[in-house]
Design an enzyme around this catalytic site. Structure first.
Site, mmCIF file in Angstrom:
data_model
loop_
_atom_site.group_PDB
_atom_site.id
_atom_site.type_symbol
_atom_site.label_atom_id
_atom_site.label_comp_id
_atom_site.label_asym_id
_atom_site.label_seq_id
_atom_site.Cartn_x
_atom_site.Cartn_y
_atom_site.Cartn_z
ATOM 1 N N HIS A 265 8.728 21.028 16.082
ATOM 2 C CA HIS A 265 7.280 21.178 15.888
ATOM 3 C C HIS A 265 6.798 22.540 16.367
ATOM 4 O O HIS A 265 5.828 23.076 15.840
ATOM 5 C CB HIS A 265 6.556 20.059 16.635
ATOM 6 C CG HIS A 265 5.061 20.133 16.593
ATOM 7 N ND1 HIS A 265 4.359 20.387 15.433
ATOM 8 C CD2 HIS A 265 4.128 19.981 17.569
ATOM 9 C CE1 HIS A 265 3.062 20.375 15.703
ATOM 10 N NE2 HIS A 265 2.891 20.159 16.990
ATOM 11 N N ASN B 100 0.842 -1.193 0.000
ATOM 12 C CA ASN B 100 0.000 0.000 0.000
ATOM 13 C C ASN B 100 0.877 1.242 0.000
ATOM 14 O O ASN B 100 2.064 1.171 0.340
ATOM 15 C CB ASN B 100 -0.867 0.044 1.276
ATOM 16 C CG ASN B 100 -1.704 -1.202 1.468
ATOM 17 O OD1 ASN B 100 -2.325 -1.687 0.532
ATOM 18 N ND2 ASN B 100 -1.706 -1.730 2.670
ATOM 19 N N HIS C 299 1.551 9.439 18.396
ATOM 20 C CA HIS C 299 2.684 10.050 17.711
ATOM 21 C C HIS C 299 3.607 10.815 18.638
ATOM 22 O O HIS C 299 3.279 11.078 19.784
ATOM 23 C CB HIS C 299 2.209 10.938 16.556
ATOM 24 C CG HIS C 299 1.602 12.244 16.974
ATOM 25 N ND1 HIS C 299 0.261 12.372 17.279
ATOM 26 C CD2 HIS C 299 2.128 13.489 17.112
ATOM 27 C CE1 HIS C 299 -0.003 13.628 17.593
ATOM 28 N NE2 HIS C 299 1.117 14.333 17.508
HETATM 29 C C1 23J Z 1 -0.460 21.782 15.479
HETATM 30 C C2 23J Z 1 -0.927 22.940 16.065
HETATM 31 C C3 23J Z 1 -1.352 22.930 17.372
HETATM 32 C C4 23J Z 1 -1.286 21.738 18.084
HETATM 33 C C5 23J Z 1 -0.795 20.556 17.506
HETATM 34 C C6 23J Z 1 -0.397 20.598 16.194
HETATM 35 C C7 23J Z 1 -0.726 19.274 18.260
HETATM 36 O O1 23J Z 1 -1.324 19.083 19.284
HETATM 37 C C8 23J Z 1 0.199 18.197 17.812
HETATM 38 O O2 23J Z 1 -0.213 17.180 17.246
HETATM 39 O O3 23J Z 1 1.384 18.343 18.064
HETATM 40 S S1 23J Z 1 -1.821 21.748 19.746
HETATM 41 MN MN MN Z 2 1.875 16.377 17.596
#
Ligand code: 23J
Ligand code: MN
Length: 263
Positions: free
Chosen positions: A83, A66, A77
């Site tokens: 991030h 797939n 995750h």
């Molecule tokens: C992107 C924007 C805000 C948040 C998040 C992602 C998550 O919670 C994440 O999955 O890291 S709060």
């Molecule tokens: Mn996240």
């Protein structure tokens, strides 16, 4: 302790069933609950898609495989430092640059299941964590700390998992002082069973989304949508939480595994 002997003992314990391997990941597929952000603020991660390439047919007579459409922050995750804007500048803050040693460590499980059942906006404070340490023992350097809420029982129903109303999502999480305290203990990271590492209402905290803001500012990690924390002890397990080695990735689905001593 002799490292070679200890690992030999671990191998023997795995073979004899003296160590139980508990799966702390949820299933990853089109029905996996995903975060929904306010539409004016941001764009959402796409629904997961699993597309068949072949399954012993004209497109591949002897093989099945797939391809996936999959956001990094989907299902169970790992959140890497890059991030969040506060963690943007760490060269070792991406899924392919974090030292692999940081993917595993002793696991501390703080049981908030009763509190979360009574109040979906329950917040774990530093005071709660210190009281938990008085009962179960100190949280050490390079250990994982996770909040048990049994939120995985809502995992088949995205609306129940997100639990949103006009005021936004309602799900348990940490306070600012909780994350500050855990960082003062030198933890590897913090994990929850909800859609993200922060509480549903954490956008209104100062700073907003303190788990994201403070953990990643400290080059530490988050884990979200963990499952089966009701099957691991408060202390005594080892957590393995390794993201895919995505190039310059900001996070990744994981197969989170707890090694739990039996008996
Ligand atoms: C992107 C924007 C805000 C948040 C998040 C992602 C998550 O919670 C994440 O999955 O890291 S709060
Ligand atoms: Mn996240």
């Amino acid at each position: 302790m002799n490292a070679a002997k200890t690992l030999e003992s671990l191998g023997a314990l795995l073979a004899s069933g003296g160590v139980e391997v508990v799966d702390l990941s949820g299933r990853l597929g089109p029905d996996t609950p995903l975060l929904k952000l306010p539409p004016d603020l941001a764009r959402d991660t796409p629904r997961i898609e699993i597309h068949k390439i072949s399954e012993y047919d004209r497109d591949g007579p002897f093989w099945a495989w797939n391809w996936l459409k999959l956001g990094e922050h989907s299902g169970t995750h790992f959140d890497a430092p890059h991030h969040w804007i506060t963690g943007r500048d760490y060269p070792d803050g991406y899924t392919d640059t974090i030292p692999p040693r940081n993917f595993l460590g002793p696991l501390n499980v703080i049981d908030c299941s009763k509190e979360a059942a009574a109040d979906p906006d329950f917040l774990l404070t530093a005071e709660h964590v210190r009281a938990w340490e008085d009962t179960h023992g100190e949280i050490g350097r390079d250990e994982w700390v996770v909040m048990r809420t049994d939120w995985d029982r809502r995992g088949q129903d995205e609306a129940a998992f997100l639990n949103a109303d006009a005021a936004g999502p309602h799900s348990p999480g940490p306070t600012v002082d909780c994350i500050e305290y855990l960082l003062s203990r030198g933890v590897l990271g913090w994990g929850t069973q909800c859609i993200g590492t922060d509480a549903g209402q954490a956008g209104g905290m100062n700073p907003p989304f303190p788990a994201h803001n403070l953990l990643h500012k400290a080059n530490r990690y988050g884990l979200a949508s963990l499952a089966n924390l009701d099957r691991v002890p408060a202390k005594g397990a080892i957590l393995i939480a390794a993201p895919l080695k995505i190039v310059a990735g900001t996070g990744s689905p994981i197969r989170a595994l707890a090694l739990v001593p039996r008996g």
